[in-house]
Design a protein around this motif. Structure first.
Motif, PDB file in Angstrom:
ATOM      1  N   GLU A  51       0.820  -1.200   0.000  1.00 58.19           N
ATOM      2  CA  GLU A  51       0.000   0.000   0.000  1.00 58.19           C
ATOM      3  C   GLU A  51       0.862   1.261   0.000  1.00 58.19           C
ATOM      4  OE1 GLU A  51      -3.732  -0.494   2.233  1.00 58.19           O
ATOM      5  OE2 GLU A  51      -3.127   1.349   3.236  1.00 58.19           O
ATOM      6  N   ASP A  95      -8.545  -1.933   9.380  1.00 58.12           N
ATOM      7  CA  ASP A  95      -9.153  -1.497   8.121  1.00 58.12           C
ATOM      8  C   ASP A  95      -9.781  -2.654   7.348  1.00 58.12           C
ATOM      9  OD1 ASP A  95      -6.853  -2.793   7.495  1.00 58.12           O
ATOM     10  OD2 ASP A  95      -5.995  -1.207   6.258  1.00 58.12           O
ATOM     11  N   PHE A  96     -10.083  -3.751   8.042  1.00 57.71           N
ATOM     12  CA  PHE A  96     -10.724  -4.886   7.368  1.00 57.71           C
ATOM     13  C   PHE A  96     -11.549  -5.637   8.418  1.00 57.71           C
ATOM     14  CE2 PHE A  96     -10.727  -9.164   5.331  1.00 57.71           C
ATOM     15  CZ  PHE A  96     -11.211  -8.796   4.091  1.00 57.71           C
ATOM     16  N   ARG A 117      -9.439 -14.580   3.353  1.00 60.26           N
ATOM     17  CA  ARG A 117     -10.161 -13.512   2.648  1.00 60.26           C
ATOM     18  C   ARG A 117      -9.329 -12.238   2.569  1.00 60.26           C
ATOM     19  NH1 ARG A 117     -14.771 -12.380   5.652  1.00 60.26           N
ATOM     20  NH2 ARG A 117     -14.376 -10.363   4.721  1.00 60.26           N
ATOM     21  N   HIS A 121      -8.550 -10.577  -0.837  1.00 58.38           N
ATOM     22  CA  HIS A 121      -9.117  -9.242  -1.037  1.00 58.38           C
ATOM     23  C   HIS A 121      -8.033  -8.258  -1.495  1.00 58.38           C
ATOM     24  CE1 HIS A 121     -12.527  -6.493  -0.242  1.00 58.38           C
ATOM     25  NE2 HIS A 121     -11.598  -5.593   0.008  1.00 58.38           N
TER      26      HIS A 121
ATOM     27  N   HIS B  92     -20.146   2.230   8.874  1.00 58.33           N
ATOM     28  CA  HIS B  92     -19.890   0.840   9.244  1.00 58.33           C
ATOM     29  C   HIS B  92     -20.516  -0.102   8.211  1.00 58.33           C
ATOM     30  CE1 HIS B  92     -19.736  -2.720  11.927  1.00 58.33           C
ATOM     31  NE2 HIS B  92     -20.945  -2.958  11.470  1.00 58.33           N
ATOM     32  N   VAL B  95     -18.329  -0.171   5.064  1.00 60.64           N
ATOM     33  CA  VAL B  95     -17.073  -0.900   5.244  1.00 60.64           C
ATOM     34  C   VAL B  95     -17.348  -2.401   5.327  1.00 60.64           C
ATOM     35  CG1 VAL B  95     -15.106  -1.234   6.773  1.00 60.64           C
ATOM     36  CG2 VAL B  95     -15.947   1.058   6.334  1.00 60.64           C
ATOM     37  N   GLN B  96     -18.431  -2.782   6.013  1.00 60.62           N
ATOM     38  CA  GLN B  96     -18.776  -4.200   6.113  1.00 60.62           C
ATOM     39  C   GLN B  96     -19.018  -4.806   4.734  1.00 60.62           C
ATOM     40  OE1 GLN B  96     -19.651  -6.735   8.532  1.00 60.62           O
ATOM     41  NE2 GLN B  96     -18.265  -5.592   9.843  1.00 60.62           N
ATOM     42  N   ALA B  98     -18.059  -3.606   1.782  1.00 60.24           N
ATOM     43  CA  ALA B  98     -16.847  -3.517   0.961  1.00 60.24           C
ATOM     44  C   ALA B  98     -15.874  -4.639   1.330  1.00 60.24           C
ATOM     45  CB  ALA B  98     -16.187  -2.159   1.139  1.00 60.24           C
ATOM     46  N   ALA B  99     -15.665  -4.856   2.636  1.00 61.87           N
ATOM     47  CA  ALA B  99     -14.715  -5.883   3.062  1.00 61.87           C
ATOM     48  C   ALA B  99     -15.229  -7.279   2.738  1.00 61.87           C
ATOM     49  CB  ALA B  99     -14.439  -5.751   4.563  1.00 61.87           C
ATOM     50  N   GLY B 100     -16.531  -7.395   2.503  1.00 61.12           N
ATOM     51  CA  GLY B 100     -17.092  -8.701   2.162  1.00 61.12           C
ATOM     52  C   GLY B 100     -16.995  -9.022   0.672  1.00 61.12           C
ATOM     53  N   LEU B 101     -16.578  -8.055  -0.143  1.00 56.09           N
ATOM     54  CA  LEU B 101     -16.450  -8.305  -1.581  1.00 56.09           C
ATOM     55  C   LEU B 101     -15.163  -9.093  -1.843  1.00 56.09           C
ATOM     56  CD1 LEU B 101     -17.623  -4.858  -2.997  1.00 56.09           C
ATOM     57  CD2 LEU B 101     -18.927  -6.969  -2.710  1.00 56.09           C
ATOM     58  N   ARG B 103     -12.705  -8.756  -3.865  1.00 55.48           N
ATOM     59  CA  ARG B 103     -11.455  -8.021  -4.043  1.00 55.48           C
ATOM     60  C   ARG B 103     -11.615  -6.570  -3.623  1.00 55.48           C
ATOM     61  NH1 ARG B 103     -10.322  -8.106  -9.394  1.00 55.48           N
ATOM     62  NH2 ARG B 103     -12.265  -9.208  -9.767  1.00 55.48           N
ATOM     63  N   GLN B 104     -10.480  -5.909  -3.499  1.00 57.65           N
ATOM     64  CA  GLN B 104     -10.465  -4.510  -3.060  1.00 57.65           C
ATOM     65  C   GLN B 104     -11.387  -3.683  -3.963  1.00 57.65           C
ATOM     66  OE1 GLN B 104      -6.462  -3.174  -3.007  1.00 57.65           O
ATOM     67  NE2 GLN B 104      -6.830  -1.576  -1.491  1.00 57.65           N
ATOM     68  N   ALA B 105     -12.293  -2.938  -3.352  1.00 57.46           N
ATOM     69  CA  ALA B 105     -13.391  -2.350  -4.104  1.00 57.46           C
ATOM     70  C   ALA B 105     -13.190  -0.865  -4.382  1.00 57.46           C
ATOM     71  CB  ALA B 105     -14.696  -2.546  -3.340  1.00 57.46           C
ATOM     72  N   ARG B 123     -11.692   4.114   7.080  1.00 52.65           N
ATOM     73  CA  ARG B 123     -11.682   2.837   7.788  1.00 52.65           C
ATOM     74  C   ARG B 123     -11.474   1.652   6.859  1.00 52.65           C
ATOM     75  NH1 ARG B 123     -13.287   3.112  12.695  1.00 52.65           N
ATOM     76  NH2 ARG B 123     -11.645   1.566  12.762  1.00 52.65           N
ATOM     77  N   TYR B 124     -11.373   1.897   5.564  1.00 51.26           N
ATOM     78  CA  TYR B 124     -11.195   0.809   4.596  1.00 51.26           C
ATOM     79  C   TYR B 124     -10.365   1.334   3.433  1.00 51.26           C
ATOM     80  CZ  TYR B 124     -12.300  -2.295   0.697  1.00 51.26           C
ATOM     81  OH  TYR B 124     -12.197  -3.122  -0.381  1.00 51.26           O
ATOM     82  N   PRO B 125      -9.258   0.658   3.105  1.00 50.50           N
ATOM     83  CA  PRO B 125      -8.412   1.154   2.011  1.00 50.50           C
ATOM     84  C   PRO B 125      -9.000   0.807   0.655  1.00 50.50           C
ATOM     85  CG  PRO B 125      -7.442  -0.815   2.968  1.00 50.50           C
ATOM     86  CD  PRO B 125      -8.724  -0.574   3.700  1.00 50.50           C
ATOM     87  N   VAL B 207      -7.520   6.204   4.267  1.00 49.05           N
ATOM     88  CA  VAL B 207      -6.354   5.339   4.418  1.00 49.05           C
ATOM     89  C   VAL B 207      -5.980   4.758   3.055  1.00 49.05           C
ATOM     90  CG1 VAL B 207      -6.694   4.747   6.840  1.00 49.05           C
ATOM     91  CG2 VAL B 207      -7.830   3.383   5.088  1.00 49.05           C
ATOM     92  N   GLY B 208      -4.696   4.530   2.848  1.00 53.93           N
ATOM     93  CA  GLY B 208      -4.241   3.925   1.608  1.00 53.93           C
ATOM     94  C   GLY B 208      -4.203   4.884   0.426  1.00 53.93           C
TER      95      GLY B 208
END
Lengths: 468, 273
Positions: A51, A95-96, A117, A121, B92, B95-96, B98-101, B103-105, B123-125, B207-208
């Motif tokens: 990153e 962040d995850f 995951r 991901h 929240h 982020v929930q 997105a993190a469940g997809l 790949r990075q979204a 909270r999510y890159p 972030v990121g």
């Protein structure tokens, strides 16, 4: 900021160079960073270094990610019933997040799927060389590192590649620590370390002695209470057995409400003792010794069931083991008991067999590195250890921020050398700093930190590195 | 890169009081052939649900090879009712999902959903982010809404529902029947979340370091062009403008132009890392 080394295999033939060590060729990996291990801390190292724009080669001795949390791995200490000790908000990477649909305290198999995951991901697997173990890491000129690898199990040729930096993330819960006892060799019963305990079927119908009151020891004692014909639980001292839920919420979340308000340690200790007295009660009534320390001075034990089974007579609390006889175990109070199976839940010691002990300032060779923030080594600014921390909470958040800090340090070495030099000086000045209440002296507590104290220290380090 | 030292590590309140779990609606359209493109997650604004993107944009993104997902924030669409939801709960939710997809979204937020995305980015890159007609709150947006649609806006100030009018959401090109059908589906956001538009502190830095695209319409009756410029400047760019369209760019008559622009940008924009 991609480099030409981003996607190549570390292949000496493909990148001929003038480098060599002991007459063998060394392939130059340029600005790439080497990460050792693809467990929780290794994965977050890859993710955060990528990153921040760095190329990464990660070496993993096993064929999957997850390290200790992957029960298929030789070195995994998990047993069938392992559940998390810290609740989700403290356990997940910041962040995850873990899915809302998971319980407060997930099972170890859920944790493995979480890491798989995470790896998919953020597309981390393409940077990991599976089935490859690191056998030597040696400092090279220009604060670079020569890393020698071969296939796990010693097959195939060794190859050496040179990296701009190294992250050591080989874990610290795989090399069993076995205490010495007089007469242990003559003992005719079965002996095992908790690392080989996998399933309660191993206890069924046996007379079992569990040694050690860490979280693993307490878990196994509870399972022995349910499965074994008899269970003794031997502890060195009295401990505070904290329930996993208090006041209707996960106990660590209640605790952090106080931390967030910066309630002083003494007040928190008093509140904690008072809460335990009301909920768990007086344990000396059951024959358990009175704790010789205040809460927060030993690694916390989170187990709601131990006291319950002690109260049902299914667990017999006993003091430390004095010596072993062929068919009996003598305790320090002179009593003798006759277990068939003794399980040593006596913990693990860190091991860095690929690294000369002097690199970590461990000249005595006892295996205890001298580091700042449990991660940075005086005199070696391009070396970091990830996850060598025993927090009173989840570890992965701490590993994540360690690696963000390291990535930014490496950026500063390139963009702001003055800041990086000041950081290196702080590492030299403050190596060995502690981030917890005064803890009992034991190898168990070498890396013990209070998560809030520790994260605040990391926050300050980040600020000093980048602040105006 | 300047605001990076603002990274927040300690989150005592969030750790000790995690957001309550909620069931969420997620609609999806995936391309027939997996082409390795990043998944898009569309986040609707207040009152809207996943349906707003299912109408046109979801299928269109999939036809161009992007796996596309649209969610409904809690209390919206077919997600669980949540009258007391806060902005933090909405972030929240994002982020929930997105993190469940797999790949990075890429996060695509519309209206106040763009503000939710801005909070989620801390909270999510995300791989990158797109803010469509972003409603970032403040007294200026309230003033504009009160001027254009006083009877629909005033109740919201006192915790009632916010009712957006046809003139605010759509251009005249959209047939009346279609506009009425969309307006009939509008719900409302939680009171606390609505009030957050007035006083909530700004979102923390992402972030990121994801690339961020801002787009909107100069004829949007909800988001003034000055707001578009201000939000875009915050992310170091200028907004892409689509004159003649209303606030709901994904439902308006010329819905294809903005989504094509977004997908073109994603194809060109090198990932953040």
């Amino acid at each position: 900021m991609s480099t030409s080394t981003d996607h190549g295999r570390p292949d000496p033939e493909a990148t001929p160079s003038a480098l060599s060590r002991d007459g063998r060729p060394v392939s130059d990996r340029g600005d790439t960073i080497c990460v050792i291990g693809a467990g929780a801390s290794g994965l977050t190292a890859i993710k955060n270094l990528r990153e921040h724009g760095f190329g990464v080669d990660c070496y993993e001795r096993e064929t999957g990610v997850g390290g200790a949390w992957n029960w298929r791995h030789d070195r995994s200490p998990v047993y069938a019933s392992t559940h998390l000790l810290s609740s989700k908000p403290f356990t997940q990477f910041p962040d995850f997040p873990m899915p809302d649909s998971w319980p407060d305290y997930p099972h170890h198999s859920q944790l493995l799927s979480y890491f798989e995951r995470y790896a998919d991901h953020f597309d981390l697997r393409s940077h990991i060389w599976f089935g490859t173990e690191v056998i030597r890491v040696e400092p090279a000129a220009g604060e670079r590192w020569d890393v020698t690898t071969r296939s796990t199990g010693g097959y195939g040729p060794e190859r050496t590649s040179q990296y701009a930096a190294v992250v050591v993330a080989n874990g610290h819960n795989w090399s069993p620590k076995l205490p010495r006892y007089e007469g242990l060799e003559q003992f005719r019963g079965e002996i095992m370390h908790a690392s080989s305990y996998k399933d309660p079927a191993q206890l069924r119908g046996k007379r079992v002695l569990v040694v050690g009151a860490g979280n693993t020891g307490c878990d196994i004692a509870v399972e022995a209470a349910q499965q074994a014909s008899r269970c003794w639980h031997s502890t060195r001292r009295g401990y505070w057995y904290a329930p996993k839920y208090v006041l209707g919420r996960p106990a660590d979340q209640v605790n952090d409400s106080l931390l967030a308000l910066r309630v002083p340690l003494r007040v928190r200790q008093w509140l904690y003792h008072w809460t335990l007295r009301l909920t768990v009660g007086d344990l000396t009534r059951f024959g358990l010794p009175r704790p010789d320390h205040r809460v927060y001075e030993t690694h916390p034990i989170a187990n709601s069931q131990l006291v319950y089974y002690v109260g049902h007579g299914a667990i017999g609390p006993v003091p430390d083991v004095a010596r072993f006889h062929p068919y009996a175990v003598e305790l320090t109070d002179g009593r003798e008991i006759d277990p068939e199976l003794v399980i040593f839940a006596t913990g693990y010691l860190p091991r860095f067999e690929f690294l000369d002990a002097s690199v970590f300032g461990d000249s005595a060779g006892v295996g205890r590195p001298t580091l700042w923030l449990n991660a940075f080594t005086p005199g070696h600014p391009t070396l970091a250890v990830a996850g060598l921390v025993q927090p009173d909470s989840g570890l992965f958040t701490l590993s994540h921020w360690q690696m963000v800090l390291f990535a930014r340090l490496l950026q500063a070495r390139r963009d702001r050398p003055d800041r990086a030099a000041a950081f290196a000086q702080r590492v030299r000045d403050r190596a060995g700093e502690r981030y917890s209440a005064q803890v009992k002296e034991s190898s168990r507590h070498w890396f013990e930190v209070g998560h809030a104290d520790y994260l605040r220290a990391v926050q300050r380090a980040l600020h000093d590195l980048e602040g105006k | 890169m300047s605001a990076r030292s603002e990274l927040r590590i300690m989150r005592g309140r969030e750790w000790s009081r995690p957001v309550r779990a909620a069931r969420r609606e997620v609609l999806s359209a995936t391309p027939e052939l997996e082409e390795g493109r990043p998944p898009l997650l569309f986040v609707p604004g207040f009152g809207h649900g996943a349906w707003a993107f299912a109408e046109h944009w979801l299928g269109h993104a999939a036809s161009r090879g992007f796996p596309a997902y649209a969610m409904s924030l809690r209390g919206h669409g077919a997600s669980e009712p949540a009258p007391e939801a806060s902005l933090r709960a909405y972030a929240h939710d994002v982020v929930q999902v997105a993190a469940g997809l797999p790949r990075q979204a890429v996060l695509v937020g519309h209206g106040a959903g763009a503000l939710v995305v801005a909070h989620a980015l801390a909270r999510y890159p995300a791989r990158s982010a797109v803010l469509v007609a972003p409603v970032f709150g403040g007294w200026g947006v309230l003033g504009a809404a009160l001027r254009r649609n006083p009877s629909g806006t005033l109740p919201a100030v006192f915790g009632g529902p916010l009712r957006l009018s046809r003139g605010q959401l759509f251009s005249r090109e959209l047939p009346d029947a279609e506009a009425r059908r969309h307006i009939a589906r509008l719900g409302r956001a939680g009171r606390r979340a609505q009030w957050a538009l007035l006083g909530e502190p700004e979102a923390e830095p992402a972030v990121g370091a994801p690339p961020v695209l801002v787009l909107g319409s100069p004829d949007d009756r909800v988001v003034p062009t000055s707001t578009l410029n201000r939000v875009a400047r915050r992310y170091g760019s200028a907004p892409l403008l689509f004159p003649g369209m209303g606030h709901d760019l994904m439902l308006d008559a010329r819905w294809a132009e903005p989504i094509d622009a977004i997908l073109d940008w994603l194809e060109k924009e090198p990932a953040a890392h």
